[in-house]
Design a protein around this motif. Structure first.
Motif: not given
Length: 138
Positions: A1-8, A107-117
């Motif tokens: 859901l993070v990529v949806w809220e931050k990007l898509l 929200m980026l701090d709540c997911i896997d660091p490589s996904a966040s990156k």
């Protein structure tokens, strides 16, 4: 859901589509071959989120999912979300709950660091083309 809220979703909102077309593959569903562990309810939430675009005009074309029992439940929840006249209200409630759980955290701090990156690198690569992705200092 993070990529949806931050990007898509920011890009989709800026783009302002007249119609949303979805190639609805469910092989990422929990129990299917994709092994991504996406629940049927998550597919429904994503569908409700898409319905906030294009005045709710969303077309889904089934294109994947290999375990029939899993596929059936995913299709059922997505169809329910598409047909639900309360989708917009539910979407707002889900977003409020999501942000409330985050509190002051990014929200980026709540997911896997490589996904966040990866998300941050994608935002940086696309930011020249989308105003919604500009950082506050730009």
């Amino acid at each position: 859901l993070v990529v949806w809220e931050k990007l898509l979703m920011p890009v989709a909102n800026e783009f302002k589509p007249d119609l949303v077309l979805v190639s609805a593959g469910f092989d990422a569903a929990r129990g299917d071959m994709g092994e991504c562990d996406v629940t049927p309810e998550c597919f429904a939430r994503l569908t409700r989120r898409l319905k906030t675009l294009a005045n709710g005009k969303v077309v889904c074309a089934l294109e994947g999912g290999y375990v029939r029992s899993v596929l059936c439940k995913c299709v059922e929840t997505v169809l329910s979300a598409l047909l639900d006249s309360e989708s917009e209200v539910k979407c707002k409630q889900e977003l409020q709950t999501f942000y409330k759980k985050l509190g002051d955290m990014d929200m980026l701090d709540c997911i896997d660091p490589s996904a966040s990156k990866s998300i941050m690198e994608t935002i940086k690569a696309h930011s020249p083309y989308w105003e919604c992705l500009h950082s506050p200092e730009e």
